[in-house]
Design a protein around this motif. Structure first.
Motif, PDB file in Angstrom:
ATOM      1  N   UNK A 149      -6.350 -13.698   4.891  1.00  0.00           N
ATOM      2  CA  UNK A 149      -7.565 -13.155   5.316  1.00  0.00           C
ATOM      3  C   UNK A 149      -7.745 -11.685   5.725  1.00  0.00           C
ATOM      4  N   UNK A 150      -6.801 -11.488   6.513  1.00  0.00           N
ATOM      5  CA  UNK A 150      -6.828 -10.014   7.055  1.00  0.00           C
ATOM      6  C   UNK A 150      -6.336  -9.178   5.814  1.00  0.00           C
ATOM      7  N   UNK A 151      -5.534  -9.403   4.972  1.00  0.00           N
ATOM      8  CA  UNK A 151      -5.032  -8.640   3.996  1.00  0.00           C
ATOM      9  C   UNK A 151      -5.989  -8.422   2.908  1.00  0.00           C
ATOM     10  N   UNK A 152      -6.825  -9.160   2.964  1.00  0.00           N
ATOM     11  CA  UNK A 152      -7.998  -9.210   1.865  1.00  0.00           C
ATOM     12  C   UNK A 152      -8.868  -7.811   2.170  1.00  0.00           C
ATOM     13  N   UNK A 153      -8.785  -7.356   3.308  1.00  0.00           N
ATOM     14  CA  UNK A 153      -9.736  -6.333   4.013  1.00  0.00           C
ATOM     15  C   UNK A 153      -8.610  -5.286   3.371  1.00  0.00           C
ATOM     16  N   UNK A 154      -7.520  -5.182   3.744  1.00  0.00           N
ATOM     17  CA  UNK A 154      -6.434  -4.049   3.289  1.00  0.00           C
ATOM     18  C   UNK A 154      -6.389  -3.702   1.900  1.00  0.00           C
ATOM     19  N   UNK A 155      -6.661  -4.880   1.088  1.00  0.00           N
ATOM     20  CA  UNK A 155      -6.574  -4.610  -0.342  1.00  0.00           C
ATOM     21  C   UNK A 155      -7.920  -4.075  -1.033  1.00  0.00           C
ATOM     22  N   UNK A 156      -9.163  -4.525  -0.308  1.00  0.00           N
ATOM     23  CA  UNK A 156     -10.248  -4.059  -0.637  1.00  0.00           C
ATOM     24  C   UNK A 156     -10.563  -2.445  -0.486  1.00  0.00           C
ATOM     25  N   UNK A 157      -9.801  -2.121   0.802  1.00  0.00           N
ATOM     26  CA  UNK A 157      -9.730  -0.537   1.163  1.00  0.00           C
ATOM     27  C   UNK A 157      -9.216   0.001   0.183  1.00  0.00           C
ATOM     28  N   UNK A 158      -8.032  -0.209  -0.139  1.00  0.00           N
ATOM     29  CA  UNK A 158      -7.110   0.195  -1.118  1.00  0.00           C
ATOM     30  C   UNK A 158      -7.740   0.534  -2.515  1.00  0.00           C
ATOM     31  N   UNK A 159      -8.454  -0.545  -2.934  1.00  0.00           N
ATOM     32  CA  UNK A 159      -9.370  -0.470  -4.142  1.00  0.00           C
ATOM     33  C   UNK A 159     -10.314   0.759  -4.258  1.00  0.00           C
ATOM     34  N   UNK A 160     -11.053   0.323  -2.972  1.00  0.00           N
ATOM     35  CA  UNK A 160     -12.340   1.458  -2.770  1.00  0.00           C
ATOM     36  C   UNK A 160     -11.687   2.926  -3.040  1.00  0.00           C
ATOM     37  N   UNK A 161     -10.536   3.194  -2.636  1.00  0.00           N
ATOM     38  CA  UNK A 161      -9.862   4.434  -2.835  1.00  0.00           C
ATOM     39  C   UNK A 161      -9.210   4.690  -4.156  1.00  0.00           C
ATOM     40  N   UNK A 162      -9.728   3.562  -4.924  1.00  0.00           N
ATOM     41  CA  UNK A 162      -9.348   4.063  -6.238  1.00  0.00           C
ATOM     42  C   UNK A 162      -7.764   3.380  -6.447  1.00  0.00           C
ATOM     43  N   UNK A 163      -7.109   2.697  -5.491  1.00  0.00           N
ATOM     44  CA  UNK A 163      -5.773   2.347  -5.620  1.00  0.00           C
ATOM     45  C   UNK A 163      -5.863   0.808  -6.124  1.00  0.00           C
ATOM     46  N   UNK A 164      -4.551   0.379  -6.351  1.00  0.00           N
ATOM     47  CA  UNK A 164      -4.221  -1.235  -6.858  1.00  0.00           C
ATOM     48  C   UNK A 164      -3.115  -1.689  -5.599  1.00  0.00           C
TER      49      UNK A 164
END
Ligand code: SAH
Ligand code: SF4
Ligand code: F3S
Length: 487
Positions: free
Chosen positions: A63-78
């Motif tokens: 659940x916590x990591x979902x957030x980090x993954x989304x932030x990375x995607x918002x910065x254009x990363x994967x």
């Protein structure tokens, strides 16, 4: 630029070892380990399924990591989010269903396929996630790279995998699969590589490490007495023989092994404890319960007295051996008198340390469906009583070492400035004041103070020759209290 790889490891030492090997496999793809999840290009949760809480933790972490993954995607990363280990093996489909943010799920026996799995994950961006929880015919050990991340002065080496014992409470035979032993020559080669990378101590790992029966190195055939044994009999080695073989490695000073099953403590292995100085005088030998009817219901296939006799033989071979164990309280059907038998066994043996757990029903195991499950409150009460006794024994053992001088392998920085921590031969944590350049050294330490779970002492000699030049530099003192050996 290197891609960042963050691995979080739960569970036993075998998972710790596996995590280092996952890093090894991913290094050629450009992934370098990092110790923080933020901004990581790949996160692997290497999970444990042994008790209920262990797998719950994984889902809340996801659940916590979902957030980090989304932030990375918002910065254009994967970011690739992967779940490995025993929860992955047991609940792979469920993870992909409940946690769609997970890209990749793989079990303990398939991580050598990571390069291919990562490629598939990156290619099939819209897929529901890649799953590989096979028990492949090929051994992962044959495909893992020889180059390895440096493990430091105390290293782990898996020599045996899986379990055929099927204790009725345990998920390991299902998550790790059938027993398998690596060939002795491969283990020797890996141990030598660890030693050249700085290891002074190696802990051999296996879920049933003393059930080890690996292929003997070729040279043993030449030296085997022809009349006494057939080729077939000499073609595998037990753990005792393997320990003697590894003891030949120059620069390797200490050997340990874990986890052992009482049924597999054979004469050769017991003898090695008395005869091979590199084998440390410490053994983790889980008994689980002191009551024969519970041991029977657990399918442990030995009695409490069998265990007492094994301990007697170990102590006859190695009088100062320190013992540790695992205990389960509140196994289904456990009565007060059964629990009392466990306390009696603990009192009889006298442990240097131990781990104890409330029985946790695991999906798919036979004990889960036994009717007489024990109340949570009773389990808690028994656990508290048992832990009180074990804690008192551990403190008494630690206190008995005060005043002794013993070799300590200094493994890492301690909590305080100028403080290092290491392990005594008996696996006790020992804190000393010493300069960081002694990290990785085995030094003689005089034990001065005992705590519940650790010791404090002073370095009295080092395994180095430059000591006199260093002594007396007040700002950069190598050894805070040099009193000289034997004074
Ligand atoms: N192979 C080792 C143990 C591996 S699991 C052995 O045979 O001893 C580590 C410990 O977790 C076990 O020794 C046991 O004490 C505990 N454990 C395993 N399954 C459990 C369960 N369902 N509930 C509570 N404790 C458990
Ligand atoms: Fe689990 Fe028993 Fe195998 Fe240990 S021996 S891993 S407790 S089934
Ligand atoms: Fe846990 Fe799997 Fe080890 S269930 S204890 S990580 S073998």
């Amino acid at each position: 630029m290197a891609k960042k790889l963050f691995i979080k490891t739960y569970g036993c030492q075998m998972n710790v070892y596996d995590s280092t090997r996952m890093s090894d496999v991913l290094a050629p793809l450009g992934y370098a380990p990092t110790d923080h999840p933020d901004g990581a290009d790949m996160i692997i949760l290497n999970t444990c399924h042994i008790r209920e809480k262990a797998s719950e933790k994984v889902f809340s972490e996801l659940g916590r990591l979902k957030q980090i993954k989304q932030e990375k995607a918002e910065d254009g990363g994967r970011m690739i989010l992967a779940v490995a280990g025993c929860v992955a093996q047991a609940e792979g489909d469920e993870i992909l269903r409940r946690a769609p943010q997970v890209d990749l799920v793989f079990g303990p026996q398939t991580y050598h396929r990571l390069p291919e799995l990562v490629t598939r994950t990156l290619r099939d961006e819209k897929s529901r996630g890649v799953l590989d929880i096979d028990f492949p015919l090929e051994s992962k050990f044959d495909s893992l790279p020889e180059d390895s991340v440096v493990q430091g002065s105390a290293a782990f080496l898996s020599i045996q995998e899986g379990c055929d014992k099927f204790c009725t409470f345990c998920v390991v035979p299902y998550t790790r699969g059938a027993e398998f032993s690596r060939p002795a020559a491969d283990i020797f080669a890996e141990a030598k590589r660890l030693v050249s990378a700085g290891a002074r101590e190696i802990t051999l790992l296996g879920q049933n490490v003393n059930a080890y029966h690996g292929e003997a190195p070729i040279r043993s055939f030449a030296t085997a007495p022809a009349a006494s044994s057939t080729l077939k009999e000499t073609s595998t080695w037990g753990l005792g023989r393997l320990l003697r073989y590894l003891s030949e490695i120059e620069g390797l000073e200490r050997l340990r092994y874990t986890t052992s099953h009482p049924r597999d403590m054979d004469d050769e292995l017991i003898a090695v404890h008395g005869e091979e100085p590199k084998v440390m005088p410490y053994l983790h030998l889980p008994v689980q319960s002191g009551a024969d009817r519970i041991l029977d219901a657990m399918n442990r296939r030995h009695t409490a007295d069998d265990y007492r006799r094994i301990v007697d033989r170990l102590r006859a071979a190695c009088p100062n051996i320190a013992l540790s164990s695992d205990f389960i309280v509140g196994f289904p059907g456990e009565r007060d008198e059964d629990f009392a038998a466990t306390l009696r066994l603990v009192t009889d043996i006298g442990y240097a340390q131990a781990y104890s757990f409330k029985y946790s029903p695991r999906p798919g195991t036979p004990a889960e469906s036994i009717e007489q499950q024990i109340d949570e409150a009773d389990k808690s009460e028994r656990l508290e009583t048992l832990q009180g006794l074990l804690g008192a024994q551990q403190l008494a053992f630690n206190q008995s070492t005060v005043g002794q001088t013993m070799p300590v392998l200094l493994e890492k920085a301690g909590r305080r400035n100028n403080q290092l921590s290491g392990r005594s031969p008996f696996m006790q944590s020992v804190f000393v004041e010493a300069n960081r350049r002694l990290l990785g050294e085995i030094v003689e330490v005089r034990i001065e103070k005992a705590h519940a779970r650790s010791l404090e002492g002073s370095v009295v000699t080092g395994s180095y020759t430059t000591l006199p030049a260093e002594v007396g530099r007040s700002s950069d003192q190598v050894v805070q209290s040099v009193v000289g050996a034997g004074t």
